[in-house]
Motif scaffolding. Structure first.
Motif, PDB file in Angstrom:
ATOM      1  N   CYS A  28      -4.818  -0.332  -3.955  1.00  0.00           N
ATOM      2  CA  CYS A  28      -3.787  -0.885  -4.827  1.00  0.00           C
ATOM      3  C   CYS A  28      -3.961  -2.401  -4.861  1.00  0.00           C
ATOM      4  O   CYS A  28      -4.133  -3.038  -3.822  1.00  0.00           O
ATOM      5  CB  CYS A  28      -2.409  -0.515  -4.293  1.00  0.00           C
ATOM      6  SG  CYS A  28      -1.073  -1.395  -5.120  1.00  0.00           S
TER       7      CYS A  28
ATOM      8  N   CYS B 257       4.102   0.582  -6.202  1.00  0.00           N
ATOM      9  CA  CYS B 257       4.045  -0.768  -6.763  1.00  0.00           C
ATOM     10  C   CYS B 257       4.235  -0.724  -8.269  1.00  0.00           C
ATOM     11  O   CYS B 257       4.880  -1.605  -8.840  1.00  0.00           O
ATOM     12  CB  CYS B 257       2.727  -1.436  -6.419  1.00  0.00           C
ATOM     13  SG  CYS B 257       2.565  -1.804  -4.668  1.00  0.00           S
TER      14      CYS B 257
ATOM     15  N   CYS C 236      -0.768   1.466  -6.899  1.00  0.00           N
ATOM     16  CA  CYS C 236      -0.191   2.694  -6.364  1.00  0.00           C
ATOM     17  C   CYS C 236       1.113   2.940  -7.119  1.00  0.00           C
ATOM     18  O   CYS C 236       1.675   2.021  -7.724  1.00  0.00           O
ATOM     19  CB  CYS C 236       0.035   2.600  -4.854  1.00  0.00           C
ATOM     20  SG  CYS C 236       1.387   1.527  -4.343  1.00  0.00           S
TER      21      CYS C 236
ATOM     22  N   CYS D  53      -0.368  -3.988  -2.955  1.00  0.00           N
ATOM     23  CA  CYS D  53      -0.096  -3.808  -1.523  1.00  0.00           C
ATOM     24  C   CYS D  53      -1.355  -3.527  -0.724  1.00  0.00           C
ATOM     25  O   CYS D  53      -1.337  -3.573   0.504  1.00  0.00           O
ATOM     26  CB  CYS D  53       0.939  -2.704  -1.305  1.00  0.00           C
ATOM     27  SG  CYS D  53       0.353  -1.061  -1.733  1.00  0.00           S
TER      28      CYS D  53
END
Ligand SMILES: [Zn+2]
Ligand SMILES: [Zn+2]
Length: 107
Positions: A59, A84, A81, A62
């Protein structure tokens, strides 16, 4: 080269991957460059050189490892992801927002 283990931090999917990076296989006949650094494995269904599957990627927010399943991640110029993506849903255009909401609900 021994396969390495990929594990999705969202759904827990594990897979043996062969390579991590933007160029899937050094032996590939074509020069394929992915849009992101991704985990790739040789396609188990095709023995041709250069056939590969993208298993997952990190991601871009993150840094979690996520698989390419629409329930786990979304690619919109970068990999996100689903967590997020839903936290930043207003950053995405409307059709993508719908997709995110749909995928979040289907869990
Ligand atoms: Zn997953
Ligand atoms: Zn994330």
């Amino acid at each position: 080269m021994d396969p390495k283990k990929f594990k999705c931090s969202s759904c827990g999917l594990t897979a043996d991957y062969n390579h991590f990076g933007q160029t899937p296989l050094k032996t590939a006949k074509k020069n394929i460059v992915l849009l992101e650094k991704a985990y790739t494995m040789r396609n188990p269904f095709k023995s041709n050189d250069g056939e590969f599957l993208v298993v997952g990627a990190h991601c871009s927010i993150c840094g979690d490892v996520v698989c390419v399943d629409p329930d786990c991640s979304l690619f919109y110029s970068k990999r996100f992801c689903l967590n997020c993506a839903s936290n930043n849903i207003n950053e995405f255009p409307l059709p993508i927002q719908k997709e995110i909401l749909h995928n979040c609900k289907s869990r």
